[in-house]
Scaffold this motif. Structure first.
Motif, PDB file in Angstrom:
ATOM      1  N   ALA A  24       0.838  -1.196   0.000  1.00 36.74           N
ATOM      2  CA  ALA A  24       0.000   0.000   0.000  1.00 36.74           C
ATOM      3  C   ALA A  24       0.872   1.244   0.000  1.00 36.74           C
ATOM      4  O   ALA A  24       1.917   1.286   0.647  1.00 36.74           O
ATOM      5  N   MET A  25       0.426   2.272  -0.738  1.00 40.60           N
ATOM      6  CA  MET A  25       1.137   3.549  -0.699  1.00 40.60           C
ATOM      7  C   MET A  25       0.779   4.311   0.574  1.00 40.60           C
ATOM      8  O   MET A  25       1.527   5.168   1.023  1.00 40.60           O
ATOM      9  N   LEU A  26      -0.383   3.964   1.156  1.00 41.27           N
ATOM     10  CA  LEU A  26      -0.814   4.567   2.412  1.00 41.27           C
ATOM     11  C   LEU A  26      -1.572   3.527   3.211  1.00 41.27           C
ATOM     12  O   LEU A  26      -2.419   2.815   2.671  1.00 41.27           O
ATOM     13  N   ALA A  27      -1.247   3.415   4.489  1.00 39.48           N
ATOM     14  CA  ALA A  27      -1.962   2.533   5.399  1.00 39.48           C
ATOM     15  C   ALA A  27      -2.329   3.347   6.635  1.00 39.48           C
ATOM     16  O   ALA A  27      -1.490   4.040   7.211  1.00 39.48           O
ATOM     17  N   SER A  28      -3.587   3.263   7.014  1.00 40.84           N
ATOM     18  CA  SER A  28      -4.086   3.986   8.177  1.00 40.84           C
ATOM     19  C   SER A  28      -4.677   2.980   9.156  1.00 40.84           C
ATOM     20  O   SER A  28      -5.407   2.073   8.757  1.00 40.84           O
ATOM     21  N   LEU A  45      -7.343   1.045   6.817  1.00 44.96           N
ATOM     22  CA  LEU A  45      -7.587   1.475   5.451  1.00 44.96           C
ATOM     23  C   LEU A  45      -6.260   1.456   4.699  1.00 44.96           C
ATOM     24  O   LEU A  45      -5.258   1.942   5.217  1.00 44.96           O
ATOM     25  N   GLU A  46      -6.271   0.860   3.512  1.00 46.32           N
ATOM     26  CA  GLU A  46      -5.084   0.829   2.665  1.00 46.32           C
ATOM     27  C   GLU A  46      -5.431   1.393   1.295  1.00 46.32           C
ATOM     28  O   GLU A  46      -6.489   1.084   0.749  1.00 46.32           O
ATOM     29  N   ILE A  47      -4.529   2.203   0.766  1.00 47.83           N
ATOM     30  CA  ILE A  47      -4.685   2.749  -0.584  1.00 47.83           C
ATOM     31  C   ILE A  47      -3.467   2.299  -1.381  1.00 47.83           C
ATOM     32  O   ILE A  47      -2.322   2.465  -0.942  1.00 47.83           O
ATOM     33  N   PHE A  48      -3.727   1.710  -2.557  1.00 52.39           N
ATOM     34  CA  PHE A  48      -2.669   1.199  -3.414  1.00 52.39           C
ATOM     35  C   PHE A  48      -2.409   2.172  -4.558  1.00 52.39           C
ATOM     36  O   PHE A  48      -3.262   2.985  -4.910  1.00 52.39           O
ATOM     37  N   ALA A  49      -1.235   2.065  -5.157  1.00 55.12           N
ATOM     38  CA  ALA A  49      -0.802   2.990  -6.208  1.00 55.12           C
ATOM     39  C   ALA A  49      -1.719   2.969  -7.429  1.00 55.12           C
ATOM     40  O   ALA A  49      -1.791   3.956  -8.158  1.00 55.12           O
ATOM     41  N   ASP A  50      -2.454   1.876  -7.640  1.00 55.96           N
ATOM     42  CA  ASP A  50      -3.368   1.808  -8.786  1.00 55.96           C
ATOM     43  C   ASP A  50      -4.753   2.386  -8.459  1.00 55.96           C
ATOM     44  O   ASP A  50      -5.651   2.328  -9.282  1.00 55.96           O
ATOM     45  N   GLY A  51      -4.927   2.928  -7.244  1.00 54.24           N
ATOM     46  CA  GLY A  51      -6.188   3.559  -6.863  1.00 54.24           C
ATOM     47  C   GLY A  51      -7.136   2.661  -6.077  1.00 54.24           C
ATOM     48  O   GLY A  51      -8.175   3.110  -5.617  1.00 54.24           O
ATOM     49  N   ARG A  52      -6.769   1.387  -5.895  1.00 57.47           N
ATOM     50  CA  ARG A  52      -7.628   0.499  -5.107  1.00 57.47           C
ATOM     51  C   ARG A  52      -7.588   0.907  -3.640  1.00 57.47           C
ATOM     52  O   ARG A  52      -6.551   1.308  -3.117  1.00 57.47           O
ATOM     53  N   VAL A  53      -8.736   0.776  -2.985  1.00 54.45           N
ATOM     54  CA  VAL A  53      -8.854   1.096  -1.570  1.00 54.45           C
ATOM     55  C   VAL A  53      -9.465  -0.119  -0.879  1.00 54.45           C
ATOM     56  O   VAL A  53     -10.467  -0.663  -1.335  1.00 54.45           O
TER      57      VAL A  53
END
Length: 176
Positions: A24-28, A45-53
């Motif tokens: 993930a590019m961001l993990a909360s 919550l995880e957001i990946f570089a391809d826009g998947r959440v």
């Protein structure tokens, strides 16, 4: 004996074909206790570089579940710009409690990548509503939390907030 050699050859070569799971590019991570005594709630919550959440929640105050959403290219660009901003990189790694806790405790942790590496932010007794009365948390942090709040609402198909508990500035209160 041949079977043992075949078995070892197969399993020694297996890691070559294994793909790393995308990071993930961001993990909360939020660990929330209260406001009613005994209530607890965990959100990831995880957001990946391809826009998947990917959003999951568990606890005794809501149903447990895992939800998915997707960022549009414009939303992903907005998030990337925010994560790479000088203001976000200036947010300290640990933010101490800004309030005295009586019956509510929100421990928040953010891990994300930006242009110059990885950043981790841990917030003790997070209470973003304080920013409506005084500048308690950095503006970039509140903007990021508003984006995450709106993503959680979108993924779960719930309303983002009620009027009396909206702590996001007008510019960030919209869906990302």
């Amino acid at each position: 004996m041949r079977f043992v050699f075949l078995f070892l050859t197969f399993f020694c070569g297996l890691p070559v074909f294994a793909k790393d799971a995308p990071k993930a590019m961001l993990a909360s991570h939020n660990d929330i206790k209260g406001p009613i005594i005994g209530n607890s709630h965990i959100e990831d919550l995880e957001i990946f570089a391809d826009g998947r959440v990917r959003y999951s929640e568990s606890g005794n105050d809501r149903k447990t579940g895992t939800f998915s959403a997707r960022l549009t290219p414009a939303e992903l660009h907005r998030l990337t710009v925010l994560l790479n901003s000088k203001e976000m990189r200036a947010v300290p790694a640990e933010i101490p409690s800004q309030i005295k806790v009586v019956d509510f405790d929100w421990e928040a942790q953010l891990n994300f990548r930006h242009g110059s590496g990885r950043q981790t932010i841990a917030i003790k007794n997070f209470y973003p509503m304080l920013n409506t009365q005084r500048p308690a948390y950095p503006k970039a942090l509140i903007e990021l939390e508003c984006i995450l709040r709106d993503l959680q609402a979108r993924a779960t198909k719930r309303p983002t907030h009620t009027e009396d508990e909206d702590w996001c500035p007008e510019s960030s209160g919209k869906s990302p």
